[in-house]
Design a protein around this motif. Structure first.
Motif, PDB file in Angstrom:
ATOM      1  N   SER A 280       0.826  -1.197   0.000  1.00 53.46           N
ATOM      2  CA  SER A 280       0.000   0.000   0.000  1.00 53.46           C
ATOM      3  C   SER A 280       0.871   1.263   0.000  1.00 53.46           C
ATOM      4  O   SER A 280       0.561   2.241  -0.672  1.00 53.46           O
ATOM      5  CB  SER A 280      -0.979  -0.073   1.171  1.00 53.46           C
ATOM      6  OG  SER A 280      -0.750   0.939   2.085  1.00 53.46           O
ATOM      7  N   ASP A 295      -3.402   2.855  -5.374  1.00 49.69           N
ATOM      8  CA  ASP A 295      -2.978   1.821  -4.422  1.00 49.69           C
ATOM      9  C   ASP A 295      -4.151   0.964  -3.982  1.00 49.69           C
ATOM     10  O   ASP A 295      -4.076  -0.258  -3.961  1.00 49.69           O
ATOM     11  CB  ASP A 295      -2.261   2.448  -3.221  1.00 49.69           C
ATOM     12  CG  ASP A 295      -3.093   3.496  -2.507  1.00 49.69           C
ATOM     13  OD1 ASP A 295      -3.922   4.138  -3.179  1.00 49.69           O
ATOM     14  OD2 ASP A 295      -2.915   3.674  -1.300  1.00 49.69           O
ATOM     15  N   LEU A 296      -5.267   1.634  -3.674  1.00 47.44           N
ATOM     16  CA  LEU A 296      -6.424   0.882  -3.204  1.00 47.44           C
ATOM     17  C   LEU A 296      -7.047   0.051  -4.322  1.00 47.44           C
ATOM     18  O   LEU A 296      -7.594  -1.020  -4.082  1.00 47.44           O
ATOM     19  CB  LEU A 296      -7.462   1.832  -2.602  1.00 47.44           C
ATOM     20  CG  LEU A 296      -7.037   2.433  -1.264  1.00 47.44           C
ATOM     21  CD1 LEU A 296      -8.040   3.462  -0.801  1.00 47.44           C
ATOM     22  CD2 LEU A 296      -6.884   1.340  -0.217  1.00 47.44           C
ATOM     23  N   TYR A 299      -4.949  -2.953  -4.453  1.00 43.53           N
ATOM     24  CA  TYR A 299      -5.207  -3.621  -3.194  1.00 43.53           C
ATOM     25  C   TYR A 299      -6.504  -4.430  -3.230  1.00 43.53           C
ATOM     26  O   TYR A 299      -6.539  -5.608  -2.920  1.00 43.53           O
ATOM     27  CB  TYR A 299      -5.348  -2.505  -2.167  1.00 43.53           C
ATOM     28  CG  TYR A 299      -4.883  -2.808  -0.796  1.00 43.53           C
ATOM     29  CD1 TYR A 299      -3.738  -3.542  -0.586  1.00 43.53           C
ATOM     30  CD2 TYR A 299      -5.597  -2.321   0.292  1.00 43.53           C
ATOM     31  CE1 TYR A 299      -3.331  -3.788   0.696  1.00 43.53           C
ATOM     32  CE2 TYR A 299      -5.169  -2.556   1.563  1.00 43.53           C
ATOM     33  CZ  TYR A 299      -4.041  -3.288   1.762  1.00 43.53           C
ATOM     34  OH  TYR A 299      -3.650  -3.525   3.025  1.00 43.53           O
TER      35      TYR A 299
END
Lengths: 358, 288
Positions: A280, A295-296, A299
């Protein structure tokens, strides 16, 4: 067969030594790069939190998504003691473990009467209530938060300003102590009762143990570990506010890291934090200049992939790799040796299949 | 304290309550049929609201006009999620199912932020805006429409689930998938249908909500948190429970927000949940 270690504990001990040496030497390799040092410290911190969550969620099987509460209470306890009564930070650490542990037991009294999803929602509801109350409560700084008084740096004051490396070593020491204690706990009679509660609470009650009492003990230990992590966080950033230490995202991340690493295992939370924190953090600096949260995106996608292909978490992946390695070293006669390797999660998968056999 | 104000608060509480109820009914339906908690349910709401907003901003189509399309699209989206993701983890552990929908939640939220940015958007001056005065009481139209639209949708859902052959099959699959399959009901089709209907409910809520609430990537999280509480308060799997609890929560949070403090408006809701499950550990209408 000869090439293969007869008992996994020998290879584990070697692996542990290598790991410990690497962890001790890491700051030397990182040198003067604050981003990497901060990330390494965060990994250790989240690993400690994951271990704490695991006592209740993994060992005793009581999944909580309100554990940010104890992290936050630990942080607030030490800051309030330092601000209002000028208490020594190491005494604050003790208080920061005791207060959350006590609160955890109190929360457990009503919540442990509930099972399954009702318990999960109850933990969430309690944590969110405290969060909202802290955002309006003036004495604890309301939504603005409180700053920890800055003192000369040094171990006595638990504050380091120029070089943050000591924080890394303190976090490492915390992780080692907590992991060691839990290693012992898992083998103790208490650990066995907790796992029995996870598997069949009614049977445990039938044997004359009080599940409520044992769950409260697990909750207290769990709360204390989260509290200590909270104290560390407060000393590290010298600031608390409701969002950063009591927010729902803390509760969710802690549970997520422990679960993704491997529920109920000692290595799981460490593995989870070691893989997911850098993922992350790096994704954030590489993609998120635009504030678009790539990033999410990655993720979330990875979590779905793991769900579909490796539902027993990263530990499952590791065990698969070990099976493959053992098969290779033993001359590909793998099927004879396969029972030596524990794959508990896999078996559980087979048993819980709700689909009709069609 | 004037009567007028009380009525206004009740209408606005019921408006929110029906929105919570619709979200919660979708959740509880999916849970009831296949024991899966959809953590991405709030993000379904967010997608529906963006759809509603974008249709309004691009073509000037009123949320009321696009409601059937949003509902149909959300029904399709629910099926898609079921076939692409949920079916893959059906045989897996509870963990795998939690991961799957949790990952979907994180992914959809991030995707929305990636495409639309973190800005807040609102549908302005739609047909259902402004106020009406009924017997001296000034009432906001969007909330009234939410009450009307959501109660119609709930009634339709009740008819579908409790009065039709498909609904009977759905309930049969929920009670015992194995037994249902021996009677010629395809459980997988029923699971898919539950996801479709559950998402369609959220589509209705999204369309109605877009008349009086901003849309942004994290909007779903706010509503779904209370919807989870509604599901648990009503009893997991109970449609009546979700409806009653949703309305109760809507009213309670509006009243507390007004009389106590808007920062603390969810605390009494949470306390209500704790009080109820302490007396009835499976919620108001839960089966043991």
């Amino acid at each position: 067969m000869a090439a293969m270690p007869a008992r996994p504990s020998v290879s584990s001990a070697v692996a542990l030594l290598v790991l410990a040496a690497a962890a001790l030497a890491l700051p030397l390799a990182i040198g003067e790069r604050p981003f990497e040092l901060r990330m390494a410290t965060l990994i250790l911190l989240f690993a400690v939190m994951g271990q704490g969550w695991n006592v209740l969620g993994g060992f005793a099987g009581q999944v909580s998504i309100g554990h940010g509460l104890y992290f936050g209470l630990g942080a607030y306890t030490t800051v309030l003691l330092a601000l209002r009564l000028d208490v020594d930070p190491w005494l604050g650490l003790v208080a920061g473990a005791l207060v959350p542990a006590l609160c955890a037991v109190l929360v457990g009294i009503p919540c442990f009467r509930l099972r399954g999803h009702y318990f999960v929602i109850a933990t969430l509801v309690v944590a969110e209530s405290v969060f909202q109350i802290f955002t309006v409560w003036e004495w604890v700084g309301s939504a603005v938060g409180l700053e920890l008084p800055v003192k000369p740096e040094g171990l006595a004051n638990f504050q380091f300003h120029r070089d943050k490396t000591p924080y890394y070593y303190i976090a490492l020491a915390m992780l080692v102590v907590v992991t060691g204690a839990l290693w012992w706990l898992r083998r103790s009679p208490l650990g066995f009762v907790l796992r029995a509660i996870r598997d069949d609470e009614d049977a445990v009650r039938g044997l004359g143990f009080s599940p409520q009492a044992y769950k409260s003990i697990a909750m207290a230990i769990s709360g204390a570990i989260l509290g200590v992590a909270g104290v560390f966080h407060a000393q590290y950033v010298l600031f608390v506010d409701p969002f950063s230490v009591l927010g729902l995202h803390i509760s969710v991340l802690v549970a997520l890291f422990a679960i993704m690493g491997g529920v109920g295992t000692l290595a799981g939370p460490i593995l989870g934090a070691a893989v997911l924190v850098p993922l992350s953090e790096y994704a954030r600096i590489h993609f998120s200049g635009s504030g678009r949260n790539v990033d999410l995106l990655i993720y979330g996608f990875l979590i779905m992939v793991i769900a579909v292909y490796r539902p027993d978490g990263l530990m499952g992946l590791w065990q698969r790799a070990r099976v493959a390695a053992i098969r290779l070293t033993s001359g590909r006669k793998g099927s004879d040796h396969a029972p030596d390797v524990h794959l508990p999660a896999r078996r559980r998968v087979a048993r819980h299949d709700p689909r009709p056999s069609a | 304290m004037s009567e007028q104000l009380i009525i206004q608060l009740i209408v606005s509480g019921l408006g929110m309550g029906f929105i919570f109820a619709l979200i919660a009914i979708g959740l509880t339906l999916i849970y009831g049929v296949m024991n899966v908690v959809n953590f991405a349910h709030g993000e379904f709401l967010m997608l529906g609201m963006y759809a509603s907003y974008l249709a309004f901003a691009t073509w000037g189509a009123d949320p009321l006009v696009t409601l059937p399309f949003v509902v149909a699209a959300m029904f399709g989206f629910g099926l898609l999620v079921y076939y692409l993701l949920i079916r893959q983890v059906l045989g897996g552990s509870m963990q795998a199912q939690i991961f799957a929908t949790f990952g979907l939640m994180v992914f959809l939220q991030a995707a929305a932020q990636f495409v639309m940015g973190a800005d807040y958007f609102a549908v302005r001056d739609s047909w259902l805006s402004g106020v009406v005065t009924v017997g001296g009481v000034v009432l906001p139209v969007p909330q009234l429409a939410a009450v009307a639209g959501a109660s119609l949708a709930t009634a339709a859902l009740y008819l579908l689930v409790f009065r039709t052959a498909v609904g009977r099959q759905l309930r049969a699959a929920a009670q015992d998938a194995q037994a249902a399959s021996t009677l010629g009901i395809n459980p997988s089709a029923m699971y898919a249908l539950a996801w479709g209907i559950g998402s369609a409910c959220v589509g209705v809520a999204a369309s109605l909500l877009s008349n009086f609430y901003y849309v942004f990537p994290r909007v779903g999280a706010i509503f779904v948190l209370l919807a989870y509480v509604a599901v648990a308060l009503g009893g997991f799997g109970s449609i009546h429970g979700a409806l009653v609890a949703g309305l109760l929560i809507g009213l309670l949070q509006v009243l507390t927000g007004f009389f106590v403090s808007s920062e603390l408006k969810f605390v009494p809701v949470y306390m209500l949940y704790l009080a109820v499950v302490l007396l009835r550990p499976r919620g108001l209408f839960g089966r043991s």
